[in-house]
Scaffold this motif. Structure first.
Motif, PDB file in Angstrom:
ATOM      1  N   PHE A 154      82.810  29.572  67.905  1.00 26.08           N
ATOM      2  CA  PHE A 154      82.782  29.897  66.486  1.00 26.08           C
ATOM      3  C   PHE A 154      84.024  30.694  66.075  1.00 26.08           C
ATOM      4  CE2 PHE A 154      81.402  31.328  62.441  1.00 26.08           C
ATOM      5  CZ  PHE A 154      80.363  30.510  62.040  1.00 26.08           C
ATOM      6  N   ILE A 155      84.253  31.793  66.739  1.00 28.24           N
ATOM      7  CA  ILE A 155      85.269  32.727  66.248  1.00 28.24           C
ATOM      8  C   ILE A 155      86.659  32.364  66.760  1.00 28.24           C
ATOM      9  CG2 ILE A 155      85.988  35.161  66.387  1.00 28.24           C
ATOM     10  CD1 ILE A 155      82.925  35.750  65.876  1.00 28.24           C
ATOM     11  N   ALA A 156      86.785  32.168  68.072  1.00 27.13           N
ATOM     12  CA  ALA A 156      88.084  31.720  68.584  1.00 27.13           C
ATOM     13  C   ALA A 156      88.365  30.304  68.070  1.00 27.13           C
ATOM     14  CB  ALA A 156      88.102  31.760  70.101  1.00 27.13           C
ATOM     15  N   GLY A 182      63.595  29.963  69.952  1.00 28.56           N
ATOM     16  CA  GLY A 182      64.615  30.983  70.196  1.00 28.56           C
ATOM     17  C   GLY A 182      65.768  30.845  69.222  1.00 28.56           C
ATOM     18  N   HIS A 183      66.531  31.897  69.144  1.00 27.12           N
ATOM     19  CA  HIS A 183      67.744  31.851  68.333  1.00 27.12           C
ATOM     20  C   HIS A 183      68.746  32.798  68.983  1.00 27.12           C
ATOM     21  CE1 HIS A 183      66.876  35.913  66.939  1.00 27.12           C
ATOM     22  NE2 HIS A 183      68.098  35.946  66.483  1.00 27.12           N
ATOM     23  N   HIS A 184      69.997  32.683  68.588  1.00 26.54           N
ATOM     24  CA  HIS A 184      70.948  33.725  68.952  1.00 26.54           C
ATOM     25  C   HIS A 184      72.101  33.709  67.972  1.00 26.54           C
ATOM     26  CE1 HIS A 184      71.625  37.021  71.642  1.00 26.54           C
ATOM     27  NE2 HIS A 184      72.867  36.668  71.875  1.00 26.54           N
ATOM     28  N   THR A 185      73.035  34.602  68.235  1.00 23.42           N
ATOM     29  CA  THR A 185      74.115  34.843  67.287  1.00 23.42           C
ATOM     30  C   THR A 185      75.286  33.887  67.518  1.00 23.42           C
ATOM     31  OG1 THR A 185      75.120  36.340  68.851  1.00 23.42           O
ATOM     32  CG2 THR A 185      73.537  37.290  67.321  1.00 23.42           C
ATOM     33  N   CYS A 186      76.300  33.999  66.685  1.00 22.60           N
ATOM     34  CA  CYS A 186      77.594  33.337  66.901  1.00 22.60           C
ATOM     35  C   CYS A 186      78.678  34.393  66.750  1.00 22.60           C
ATOM     36  CB  CYS A 186      77.807  32.223  65.889  1.00 22.60           C
ATOM     37  SG  CYS A 186      76.562  30.936  65.936  1.00 22.60           S
ATOM     38  N   GLY A 187      78.505  35.484  67.443  1.00 28.02           N
ATOM     39  CA  GLY A 187      79.402  36.631  67.295  1.00 28.02           C
ATOM     40  C   GLY A 187      78.553  37.859  67.045  1.00 28.02           C
ATOM     41  N   PHE A 188      79.162  39.015  67.159  1.00 29.46           N
ATOM     42  CA  PHE A 188      78.394  40.248  66.971  1.00 29.46           C
ATOM     43  C   PHE A 188      79.382  41.360  66.669  1.00 29.46           C
ATOM     44  CE2 PHE A 188      75.895  43.810  69.199  1.00 29.46           C
ATOM     45  CZ  PHE A 188      75.149  44.078  68.068  1.00 29.46           C
ATOM     46  N   LYS A 189      79.291  41.892  65.469  1.00 31.51           N
ATOM     47  CA  LYS A 189      80.213  42.973  65.106  1.00 31.51           C
ATOM     48  C   LYS A 189      79.489  44.289  65.311  1.00 31.51           C
ATOM     49  CE  LYS A 189      83.104  42.072  61.687  1.00 31.51           C
ATOM     50  NZ  LYS A 189      83.512  41.890  60.283  1.00 31.51           N
ATOM     51  N   ASP A 214      91.814  38.062  71.685  1.00 35.13           N
ATOM     52  CA  ASP A 214      90.442  37.623  71.425  1.00 35.13           C
ATOM     53  C   ASP A 214      89.543  38.616  72.149  1.00 35.13           C
ATOM     54  OD1 ASP A 214      88.404  35.355  70.692  1.00 35.13           O
ATOM     55  OD2 ASP A 214      87.978  35.911  72.759  1.00 35.13           O
ATOM     56  N   LEU A 215      88.399  38.900  71.578  1.00 29.31           N
ATOM     57  CA  LEU A 215      87.568  39.954  72.172  1.00 29.31           C
ATOM     58  C   LEU A 215      86.871  39.510  73.454  1.00 29.31           C
ATOM     59  CD1 LEU A 215      86.040  41.702  69.046  1.00 29.31           C
ATOM     60  CD2 LEU A 215      87.952  42.424  70.450  1.00 29.31           C
ATOM     61  N   GLY A 216      86.712  38.192  73.640  1.00 29.45           N
ATOM     62  CA  GLY A 216      86.135  37.764  74.906  1.00 29.45           C
ATOM     63  C   GLY A 216      84.931  36.868  74.750  1.00 29.45           C
ATOM     64  N   SER A 217      84.381  36.512  75.919  1.00 28.48           N
ATOM     65  CA  SER A 217      83.237  35.603  75.957  1.00 28.48           C
ATOM     66  C   SER A 217      81.956  36.410  75.994  1.00 28.48           C
ATOM     67  CB  SER A 217      83.314  34.706  77.194  1.00 28.48           C
ATOM     68  OG  SER A 217      84.259  33.696  76.979  1.00 28.48           O
ATOM     69  N   TYR A 218      81.329  36.547  74.842  1.00 24.92           N
ATOM     70  CA  TYR A 218      80.007  37.172  74.751  1.00 24.92           C
ATOM     71  C   TYR A 218      79.458  36.839  73.370  1.00 24.92           C
ATOM     72  CZ  TYR A 218      82.498  40.799  72.094  1.00 24.92           C
ATOM     73  OH  TYR A 218      83.263  41.459  71.173  1.00 24.92           O
ATOM     74  N   ALA A 219      78.181  37.087  73.166  1.00 25.02           N
ATOM     75  CA  ALA A 219      77.546  36.895  71.865  1.00 25.02           C
ATOM     76  C   ALA A 219      77.694  35.462  71.338  1.00 25.02           C
ATOM     77  CB  ALA A 219      78.090  37.902  70.841  1.00 25.02           C
ATOM     78  N   GLU A 237      72.129  53.332  62.230  1.00 27.54           N
ATOM     79  CA  GLU A 237      71.058  54.136  61.621  1.00 27.54           C
ATOM     80  C   GLU A 237      69.963  53.245  61.040  1.00 27.54           C
ATOM     81  OE1 GLU A 237      71.193  57.440  62.012  1.00 27.54           O
ATOM     82  OE2 GLU A 237      73.036  56.989  63.096  1.00 27.54           O
ATOM     83  N   THR A 238      70.396  52.222  60.317  1.00 28.04           N
ATOM     84  CA  THR A 238      69.410  51.399  59.600  1.00 28.04           C
ATOM     85  C   THR A 238      69.152  50.067  60.289  1.00 28.04           C
ATOM     86  OG1 THR A 238      71.097  50.264  58.304  1.00 28.04           O
ATOM     87  CG2 THR A 238      70.248  52.354  57.412  1.00 28.04           C
ATOM     88  N   GLY A 239      70.028  49.666  61.198  1.00 29.53           N
ATOM     89  CA  GLY A 239      69.900  48.353  61.820  1.00 29.53           C
ATOM     90  C   GLY A 239      70.213  47.225  60.858  1.00 29.53           C
ATOM     91  N   GLU A 240      70.727  47.566  59.708  1.00 32.63           N
ATOM     92  CA  GLU A 240      70.960  46.540  58.695  1.00 32.63           C
ATOM     93  C   GLU A 240      72.361  45.965  58.795  1.00 32.63           C
ATOM     94  OE1 GLU A 240      69.926  48.364  54.973  1.00 32.63           O
ATOM     95  OE2 GLU A 240      67.799  47.911  55.269  1.00 32.63           O
ATOM     96  N   GLY A 241      72.467  44.779  58.247  1.00 33.03           N
ATOM     97  CA  GLY A 241      73.774  44.145  58.169  1.00 33.03           C
ATOM     98  C   GLY A 241      73.744  42.758  58.776  1.00 33.03           C
ATOM     99  N   ASN A 242      74.603  41.902  58.239  1.00 36.46           N
ATOM    100  CA  ASN A 242      74.724  40.559  58.801  1.00 36.46           C
ATOM    101  C   ASN A 242      75.812  40.607  59.858  1.00 36.46           C
ATOM    102  OD1 ASN A 242      74.113  37.754  58.915  1.00 36.46           O
ATOM    103  ND2 ASN A 242      76.057  37.365  57.882  1.00 36.46           N
ATOM    104  N   THR A 243      75.412  40.889  61.096  1.00 43.14           N
ATOM    105  CA  THR A 243      76.384  41.154  62.155  1.00 43.14           C
ATOM    106  C   THR A 243      76.972  39.883  62.764  1.00 43.14           C
ATOM    107  OG1 THR A 243      74.532  41.320  63.684  1.00 43.14           O
ATOM    108  CG2 THR A 243      75.372  43.380  62.797  1.00 43.14           C
ATOM    109  N   SER A 244      76.396  38.733  62.456  1.00 41.02           N
ATOM    110  CA  SER A 244      76.884  37.463  63.002  1.00 41.02           C
ATOM    111  C   SER A 244      77.138  36.497  61.844  1.00 41.02           C
ATOM    112  CB  SER A 244      75.837  36.871  63.953  1.00 41.02           C
ATOM    113  OG  SER A 244      76.146  35.524  64.247  1.00 41.02           O
ATOM    114  N   PRO A 245      78.206  35.703  61.927  1.00 41.71           N
ATOM    115  CA  PRO A 245      78.514  34.803  60.805  1.00 41.71           C
ATOM    116  C   PRO A 245      77.539  33.628  60.685  1.00 41.71           C
ATOM    117  CG  PRO A 245      80.078  34.488  62.589  1.00 41.71           C
ATOM    118  CD  PRO A 245      79.237  35.668  62.966  1.00 41.71           C
TER     119      PRO A 245
END
Lengths: 181, 761
Positions: free
Chosen positions: B520-522, B438-445, B510-515, B603-611
């Protein structure tokens, strides 16, 4: 119907006027300001409201306050031996990281205390039984079980002092952890 | 030597939690406080024709009754489709219709029964496949936000990367399977609760059991049509979130509206039934997965069709669906992917965020199929993972940038620790081992064009420090992690750090506890704020010790010269020196961080949304009783890459809790529903794991250093729960040769499958 009752909570005597249908949990929380016991389900399932009544484990949400006439009730607020001396279970929960969100913690501690009073060095099976009626959604229970298993190590320890406990790090903590394994 | 990080330090809120002092929303009793209750729809789909509140208002003790028409009716949410209280229609059983404030709970409940609502009952639909058919009841009116209102499709995510056709042409084998995952609930032991206070000057203060006070402030201010300064959201201690307290709830909105109407504080706390049946759920999904592999075991193409049941409202559903392609591209090297997903409204309770944000559903399908592929190809599951795992330095087909990645080592570690390869396929009937990753993010823009956090660090003249951050500790321990980061950067002991957090009026945003974003971000923001304070501290110390600041280090409360080690000062001496000889201000450090990521391109699902991305592998060891069909997980071994481990005890806690959550979904948790009515809204019948049901759990930390993370750390809150159901399903297959494609894996399914196979009765 309103009735008067007398009971002791954490060693303090109260004379209260209550409604017949009020639960002990609501009386503790809303009337005595003792919000340590939590209302997680209000139906006797989650265990977060566990308290002791006359030394025995009870669910405050299933107990009518009217039934507590003349009883001695102990809640998590009454678990520490003094403001400067925690119960070994409390120190152990802090030390082993047994609390996360903490909402189940008061009930867990009271259920564990019922076991600790009988057997301070319980087996894992006995611990699983003792907290079998307490749901925790955060920890996966492992650190709770370990904290109950090793609570006795903290008896007479300097780390029952809350201040010392929170500053415990480095060698002292490591030694204690080693000893408890 | 470090001052704080890497140490097994006790949580800074632990003492409050073991003594009963920790205050949660429902523990707040304010003078004159009223109790609020919500009237909920008994119908799955109905038009509200009329609401008569007269009889309720006449009941002694009732102070206010509020209906949707008394409010702004402004819709809110990521993709707005929901009102604080329903106005025209109700869309699921439990939808909020009116709110009552009374002097006590009993009176409020009694008043609910006296509200007369005239409904026109509409046909309802409870299966997403039926909801997508022409002629199905239409749940939401057409709007720019909705992909196809007539077919109840809130969102379609249709994307392709690489050349899928060419990819399948390279494949020697193509595997196609369908998997299903069920609706599950966060079941936090603290039900949702909110206490609102209104001051006549026109300001609302809301104490909310929530994960995202700043986002709830935005939604509350928008729906109340008030400026952000007039809405203060404070997060007290929170009794678990897991995604279920990420959005403004009807409890928040109604408490605020009732407080404004009565001028008295109002508390709205949900019952267990309300929390389980009317808040948010993990989306049920149906996932068809077609995977092309070479003879050698390399995945060359993947096609995924996903139906995600939205329930009655969007919640975070559109973003969850939009994230799902990522979950297929990041974990294994898959060059060609076609994803077609539908988020479908039904008249069932709304789905939304839940630990993993769609990832556990995808992972159950994909890692179950990996196990099938391994067996069919005669390649063991460990080898199959080694052939396909993501590596550091990779850029995924949709442009996620993999900076650090210990996935290969994690697979090796769980294999070694469990002797997996020597046991897989070789254990006696009824015993099995299963592997999943498994994997997951460290943030999500995605939601907003930034993924940011800010912090302030104030140094006091006794050498202690206050850290102010908007980050929300909901039990995971972020107050501790962030305090440790501050302590480490400042070089002062952890117990001298005091955290003030998650209050929209007092703390930076801070945006909150999710993702899995908080550490990482805070953490990054707190580290920068502490570094700013430290540079001022070292300037003061430099003046005091007559040595340049770059020659000084601060560690464990002492500032010391590297060149002249005999020159040293206590941190408090330097602060006092600063106060006496500086510009007259105390030392105040500021820091802010906006992850250097791309906003999700819908539209494309592209991008590095997590650092950065966290990775892990898990082996489940199970025993299956062929007589009863009961599965028992004996041991669960997790190897995890969460960067540099800041606090091993806290990390293990996240791992163990994730195993419990994943095991609950895999084996125990499910709702029985009849036309949208949840039949088991109780923790007695909605079964979550108990202490005696837990396996032995081992956590192996595979350390990587994430250059972008604070002190090299990455998030750990979610990714460990993601592989758990697949690991268990794979172990069940290894034990009895039966593959369960739909969660949960219950005894009846096992017995039916065994019987079909001709084993047992």
């Amino acid at each position: 119907m309103i009735r008067g009752i007398s009971l002791r909570v954490n060693g303090v005597a109260y004379n209260l006027h209550i409604q017949d249908h009020w639960t002990l949990l609501d009386v503790l929380r809303a009337h005595l300001g003792l919000t340590g016991a939590k209302k997680g389900c209000d139906s006797g399932v989650c265990g977060a409201c566990s308290v002791h009544i006359d030394g025995g484990l009870a669910l405050a949400c299933l107990t009518l306050a009217a039934e507590c006439e003349g009883c001695e009730v102990t809640t998590v607020e009454g678990l520490a031996r003094s403001p400067h001396e925690l119960h070994p279970l409390q120190a152990s929960f802090v030390f082993y990281g047994a609390t996360q969100c903490g909402i189940c913690t008061p009930g867990m501690l009271m259920a564990a205390k019922a076991l600790y009073d009988r057997d301070p060095r319980p087996t894992r099976e006995a611990i699983h039984d003792a907290v079998g009626g307490n749901i925790c959604r955060c920890t996966g229970y492992a650190k709770i079980v370990r904290a109950i298993e090793h609570a006795h190590v903290f008896e007479a320890s300097r780390l029952l002092d809350p201040k010392a406990l929170m500053q415990a790090q480095g060698e002292e903590a490591e030694l204690l952890a080693e000893e408890s394994r | 030597m470090t001052t704080a990080i890497r140490k097994r330090l006790p949580r800074n809120d632990a003492l409050q939690k073991v003594t009963g002092d920790a205050q949660y929303a429902d523990d707040i009793y304010l003078p004159g406080m009223l109790y609020g209750k919500l009237l909920r729809s008994p119908h799955a789909h109905a038009r509200i024709l009329d609401i008569d509140t007269e009889r309720a208002l006449a009941l002694p003790g009732v102070r206010a009754v509020v209906c949707g028409i008394d409010t702004s009716g402004i819709k809110y949410g990521t993709v707005p489709d929901e009102q604080g209280l329903a106005i025209d229609k109700v869309r699921f059983i439990g939808d909020e219709v009116a709110a009552v404030a009374a002097v006590d709970e009993e009176t409020a409940e009694e008043a609910l029964a006296l509200i007369d609502v005239a409904y026109e009952i509409l046909p309802s639909v409870h299966d997403p496949l039926l909801a997508m058919q022409e002629g199905a009841p239409v749940i939401h009116e057409a709007s720019a936000h909705i992909y196809d209102a007539a077919r109840n499709i809130s969102r379609r995510t249709h994307l392709a990367y690489g050349n899928v056709e060419a990819g399948f042409a390279q494949a020697d084998y193509v595997f196609e399977h369908t998997f299903e995952t069920q609706m599950v609930n966060h079941a936090t032991i603290e039900p949702h609760s909110a206490v609102a206070q209104y001051d006549p000057g026109g300001k609302i203060t809301l104490y909310s059991s929530c994960q995202t006070p700043f986002l709830i402030r935005s939604d509350l201010a928008a729906t109340l049509q008030m400026p952000l300064t007039r809405v203060r959201v404070v997060k007290p201690r929170v009794g678990g979130g897991f995604g279920g307290k990420r959005e403004m709830m009807a409890s928040d909105f109604s408490a605020a509206v009732l407080a404004m109407k009565t001028g008295r504080p109002v508390k709205v706390t949900y019952t267990r039934e309300e929390a389980l049946a009317t808040t948010r759920q993990r989306h049920p999904t149906r996932i068809s997965l077609r995977t092309g592999v070479t003879r050698g075991g390399r995945v060359v193409a993947k096609e995924c069709h996903m139906i995600m049941e939205n329930g009655a409202y969007n919640g975070r559903g559109p973003d969850i669906l939009g994230s799902c392609p990522n979950y297929l591209t990041v974990l294994y090297r898959t060059p060609n992917i076609h994803f077609d997903g539908y988020l479908v409204y039904t008249n069932n309770p709304p789905g939304s965020a839940f630990r993993g944000f769609g990832n556990p559903q995808i992972r159950f399908a994909d890692d179950s199929q990996m196990d099938i592929i391994a067996a069919e190809l005669g390649i063991d599951p460990v080898e199959l993972r080694h052939l396909n795992v993501r590596e550091a330095g990779d850029v995924t087909p949709n442009k996620a940038i993999i900076t650090s990645c210990g996935l290969r080592e994690c697979v090796e570690e769980v294999d070694r620790a469990t002797d997996f390869r020597n046991r897989w396929g070789k254990l006696p009937f009824g015993q099995g081992v299963g592997l999943a990753c498994g994997h997951h993010t460290c943030g999500f823009k995605s939601l907003l064009p930034h993924d940011s956090s800010a912090a302030v660090v104030k140094l006091n003249d006794d050498g202690t420090a206050n850290v102010l951050t908007g980050a929300s500790d909901v039990g995971q321990g972020s107050d501790t992690a962030l305090g440790m980061i501050a302590a480490e950067e400042l070089g002062i002991p952890f117990h001298r750090i005091e955290m003030t957090t998650a209050d929209t009026e007092v703390t930076p945003m801070d945006l909150g506890s999710y993702a899995s974003r908080v550490t990482f971000i805070a953490g990054h923001a707190v580290r920068l704020a502490a570094a700013d304070a430290k540079s001022q501290l070292l300037e003061a110390a430099a003046d005091l010790l007559r040595t340049p600041p770059q020659d000084l280090v601060s560690e464990n409360g002492v500032i010391c010269s590297l060149e002249h080690p005999e020159r040293s000062a206590l941190v408090e001496e330097a602060i006092q020196h600063h106060l006496a000889h500086g510009p007259g201000s105390p030392i105040l450090g500021r820091g802010a961080y906006n992850a250097p990521t791309d906003r999700l391109n819908r539209e494309t699902g592209e991008g590095n949304t997590s650092p950065a991305y966290s990775f892990g592998a898990q082996v489940a060891e199970v025993k299956v009783d062929p007589e009863t069909g009961r599965v028992r997980v004996i041991r669960m071994t997790s190897a995890i890459d969460c960067g540099v481990p800041l606090n091993p005890t806290a990390i293990e806690g996240q791992v163990e809790g994730s195993v419990a959550g994943g095991m609950g979904q895999a084996l125990l948790e499910s709702f029985s529903q009849h036309e949208g009515l949840i039949l088991n809204p109780s923790l007695l019948e909605y079964r979550v794991p108990l202490a005696g049901e837990m396996p032995d759990m081992d956590t192996i930390i595979v350390e990587t250093e994430e250059k972008e993370g604070p002190f090299g750390a990455k998030g750990v809150g979610e990714f460990v729960q993601i592989p758990t159901a697949a690991a268990i399903a794979n172990a069940v297959y290894d034990a009895i040769g039966v593959r369960i494609h739909d969660l949960p894996i219950t005894p009846d399914k096992i017995l039916a499958a065994l019987s079909k196979k001709g084993v047992g009765t």
